[in-house]
Design a protein around this motif. Structure first.
Motif, PDB file in Angstrom:
ATOM      1  N   MET A   9      17.500   0.543   9.440  1.00 11.24           N
ATOM      2  CA  MET A   9      17.855   1.015   8.101  1.00 11.24           C
ATOM      3  C   MET A   9      16.602   1.062   7.244  1.00 11.24           C
ATOM      4  N   LYS A  10      16.230   2.251   6.801  1.00 11.17           N
ATOM      5  CA  LYS A  10      15.049   2.395   5.966  1.00 11.17           C
ATOM      6  C   LYS A  10      15.337   1.911   4.551  1.00 11.17           C
ATOM      7  N   ARG A  11      14.328   1.275   3.944  1.00  9.85           N
ATOM      8  CA  ARG A  11      14.429   0.820   2.566  1.00  9.85           C
ATOM      9  C   ARG A  11      13.747   1.846   1.669  1.00  9.85           C
ATOM     10  N   VAL A  12      14.478   2.320   0.681  1.00  8.26           N
ATOM     11  CA  VAL A  12      13.988   3.387  -0.193  1.00  8.26           C
ATOM     12  C   VAL A  12      13.991   2.898  -1.636  1.00  8.26           C
ATOM     13  N   ALA A  13      12.862   3.084  -2.320  1.00  6.74           N
ATOM     14  CA  ALA A  13      12.752   2.780  -3.742  1.00  6.74           C
ATOM     15  C   ALA A  13      12.771   4.089  -4.527  1.00  6.74           C
ATOM     16  N   ASP A  18       0.965   0.272   6.978  1.00  5.88           N
ATOM     17  CA  ASP A  18       1.975   0.829   7.874  1.00  5.88           C
ATOM     18  C   ASP A  18       2.649   2.071   7.302  1.00  5.88           C
ATOM     19  N   GLY A  19       2.201   2.549   6.125  1.00  3.73           N
ATOM     20  CA  GLY A  19       2.788   3.733   5.517  1.00  3.73           C
ATOM     21  C   GLY A  19       3.890   3.442   4.527  1.00  3.73           C
ATOM     22  N   GLY A  20       4.307   2.170   4.420  1.00  5.46           N
ATOM     23  CA  GLY A  20       5.317   1.792   3.444  1.00  5.46           C
ATOM     24  C   GLY A  20       4.711   1.623   2.061  1.00  5.46           C
ATOM     25  N   TRP A  21       5.536   1.188   1.117  1.00  4.55           N
ATOM     26  CA  TRP A  21       5.111   1.086  -0.279  1.00  4.55           C
ATOM     27  C   TRP A  21       5.405  -0.305  -0.829  1.00  4.55           C
ATOM     28  N   HIS A  22       4.330  -0.942  -1.318  1.00 13.19           N
ATOM     29  CA  HIS A  22       4.468  -2.233  -1.992  1.00 13.19           C
ATOM     30  C   HIS A  22       4.619  -1.963  -3.477  1.00 13.19           C
ATOM     31  N   PHE A  48       8.931  -1.319   0.574  1.00 13.76           N
ATOM     32  CA  PHE A  48       9.873  -0.256   0.912  1.00 13.76           C
ATOM     33  C   PHE A  48       9.242   0.685   1.927  1.00 13.76           C
ATOM     34  N   ASP A  49      10.098   1.393   2.657  1.00 14.20           N
ATOM     35  CA  ASP A  49       9.605   2.363   3.628  1.00 14.20           C
ATOM     36  C   ASP A  49       9.230   3.684   2.972  1.00 14.20           C
ATOM     37  N   ALA A  50       9.846   4.016   1.838  1.00 14.90           N
ATOM     38  CA  ALA A  50       9.580   5.292   1.171  1.00 14.90           C
ATOM     39  C   ALA A  50       9.759   5.118  -0.327  1.00 14.90           C
ATOM     40  N   LEU A  51       9.064   5.981  -1.075  1.00 15.36           N
ATOM     41  CA  LEU A  51       9.106   5.931  -2.532  1.00 15.36           C
ATOM     42  C   LEU A  51       9.463   7.308  -3.079  1.00 15.36           C
ATOM     43  N   PHE A  52      10.532   7.356  -3.883  1.00 12.01           N
ATOM     44  CA  PHE A  52      10.946   8.574  -4.573  1.00 12.01           C
ATOM     45  C   PHE A  52      10.581   8.438  -6.053  1.00 12.01           C
ATOM     46  N   ALA A  92      -0.446  11.090   0.413  1.00 12.38           N
ATOM     47  CA  ALA A  92       0.191   9.857   0.876  1.00 12.38           C
ATOM     48  C   ALA A  92       1.484  10.199   1.606  1.00 12.38           C
ATOM     49  N   ALA A  93       1.805   9.379   2.604  1.00  9.30           N
ATOM     50  CA  ALA A  93       3.027   9.585   3.376  1.00  9.30           C
ATOM     51  C   ALA A  93       4.199   8.861   2.720  1.00  9.30           C
ATOM     52  N   ASN A  94       5.398   9.323   3.052  1.00 14.05           N
ATOM     53  CA  ASN A  94       6.632   8.680   2.591  1.00 14.05           C
ATOM     54  C   ASN A  94       6.711   8.585   1.064  1.00 14.05           C
TER      55      ASN A  94
END
Length: 453
Positions: free
Chosen positions: A1-5, A115-119, A133-137, A346-348
């Motif tokens: 399950m991806k974590r999305v912010a 790792d491409g995620g977002w702190h 998080f794995d991705a940032l919107f 940037a990715a994701n």
């Protein structure tokens, strides 16, 4: 399950949350205010972005609602801000989004991990925290940081930006007012001020097209949609002739004639402005040369005293929580984003709703969020050489619209919608007639029914 912010719980943030939850992701929405709705939450206190007291939609109900959740047919063609906010409330309730929103929580900084995620670092009152998080919107909108005009001299009266304009109250009565700009905010403020002020003047640096909100008995965007399949030169010719027939020659009543094609500029929709000008209640003026105490000297050499100057000169696209190396759109004349929402830096990371369509942002932002979620779920792939794809796309936009920051994110509503539908089909998502509805006659066929509060 991806974590999305998701940053922001305005209409764009809400549709991001809806699509991310539908994709099975773990979703957290950060909203620095105490409720959903973004700048559609009217507050009389200044210092923050919100609609003013008498704001109505400038795109019609028909083309403004989310396509899987149309606005109620009982709404007027151009709903007032409180009805629009009620619509967002019903949207959030229908898709069960409230449980995922952290109110009064401001994102201070977001940076990408190895790792491409977002702190993400955040603040809630005096409490601070962080999470990965794995991705940032990014859905914080583009009406946060006022763009002030560069004016020579100083003004001794009251000077404000439309960012802080909430209403015309008794303090405006009997005052001489100068409104700077000729976009939608400027037209609205000038008309509102003219109902109470002693005099209202409208300073324009460049010609604009002023579109009535109704054309031949239907909302302007509904009328325009009927010609969306015609070549752009033919549409431009037809709209120029139509506006001349409806309004006359601008120079006959003091406004500058516009040599640009009607579809090459972001439209200013207002049914009252031309009427107020022709009644002498709003006086067109040239651009400002300099300010001197309570006087303003214009580029044509005329000089007039004013009590209030309201600058309706737009906003900068601001993302203060991201490093400038990742995103700095403050002075951009073209958004360096693939499909207008995917950066090559940037990715994701997805900038949802930064576009400025010739229509409403929200349905198109829904399509952007759908495609972003499809990529995170592995159902859609971006180009292998994304920087090159961004450059090709930016180069291909040249000439579609006039230059300048005002048109940095400009897109033709129907052309962009078709482009996004094509990309979604690649991900196996078909936005067919059941979702799109048949809108060209001003009617919608809702998939679900919105409940107005």
């Amino acid at each position: 399950m991806k974590r999305v912010a998701i940053i922001g719980a305005g209409p764009v943030g809400l549709t991001c949350a809806k699509n991310a939850l539908a994709s099975g992701f773990d979703v957290t929405v950060f909203e620095k205010s105490d409720r959903i709705g973004g700048n559609w939450v009217f507050r009389s206190k200044t210092g923050h972005s919100s609609v003013y007291e008498n704001t109505h939609l400038i795109s019609s109900r028909t083309w403004s609602g989310f396509e899987d959740f149309p606005m109620p047919e009982t709404y007027p063609d151009y709903p007032r801000h409180d009805l629009v906010l009620a619509y967002f409330d019903s949207y959030a309730q229908h898709f069960n989004l409230m449980r995922n929103i952290r109110f009064k929580t401001e994102v201070l900084h977001a940076e990408q991990n190895a790792d491409g995620g977002w702190h993400t670092n955040w603040r809630n009152g005096k409490a601070k925290g962080s999470a990965d998080f794995d991705a940032l919107f990014v859905a914080n909108g583009h009406h946060n940081k006022p763009r002030w005009p560069k004016l020579s001299g100083t003004f001794s009266g009251q000077m404000l930006h439309s960012h802080d304009f909430k209403s015309v109250d008794e303090t405006w009565r009997g005052k001489d007012v100068l409104v700077v700009g000729a976009g939608n905010s400027a037209a609205d403020v000038a008309v509102e001020a003219a109902r109470l002020a002693k005099s209202v003047h409208l300073s324009m640096r460049s010609p604009q097209w002023f579109i009535p909100k109704f054309i031949l008995g239907v909302p302007a965007d509904v009328f325009a949609a009927r010609s969306k399949g015609l070549p752009t030169p033919i549409r431009n010719f037809a709209f120029r002739i139509l506006l001349r027939l409806l309004q006359g020659r601008y120079s006959d009543f003091g406004l500058p004639d516009n040599p640009a094609a009607p579809l090459s500029q972001h439209p200013t929709l207002n049914s009252d402005l031309i009427d107020f000008v022709r009644h002498g209640r709003i006086m067109p003026r040239a651009g400002i040369a300099r300010m001197d105490g309570d006087h303003v000297q214009f580029a044509d050499g005329t000089r007039t005293a004013f009590d209030i100057i309201c600058c309706c000169t737009g906003f900068e696209m601001a993302t203060p929580f991201l490093d400038r190396s990742i995103a700095d759109f403050s002075n951009a004349e073209q958004l360096p984003l693939y499909l207008r929402f995917i950066p090559a830096t940037a990715a994701n990371l997805y900038f949802i709703g930064l576009i400025q369509p010739s229509g409403c942002i929200w349905p198109l932002a829904d399509f952007q969020a759908r495609l972003a979620c499809a990529e995170l779920a592995g159902r859609w792939q971006r180009p292998a050489d994304l920087p090159a794809a961004v450059q090709r796309e930016v180069k291909g936009r040249g000439g579609s619209y006039l230059g300048g920051a005002r048109h940095a994110g400009e897109v033709d509503y129907h052309a962009y919608r078709a482009q996004m539908r094509s990309e979604l089909k690649k991900a196996g998502i078909d936005i067919g007639p059941a979702l799109a509805a048949q809108k060209t006659n001003g009617k919608t066929t809702p998939v679900v029914t919105a409940m107005a509060q």
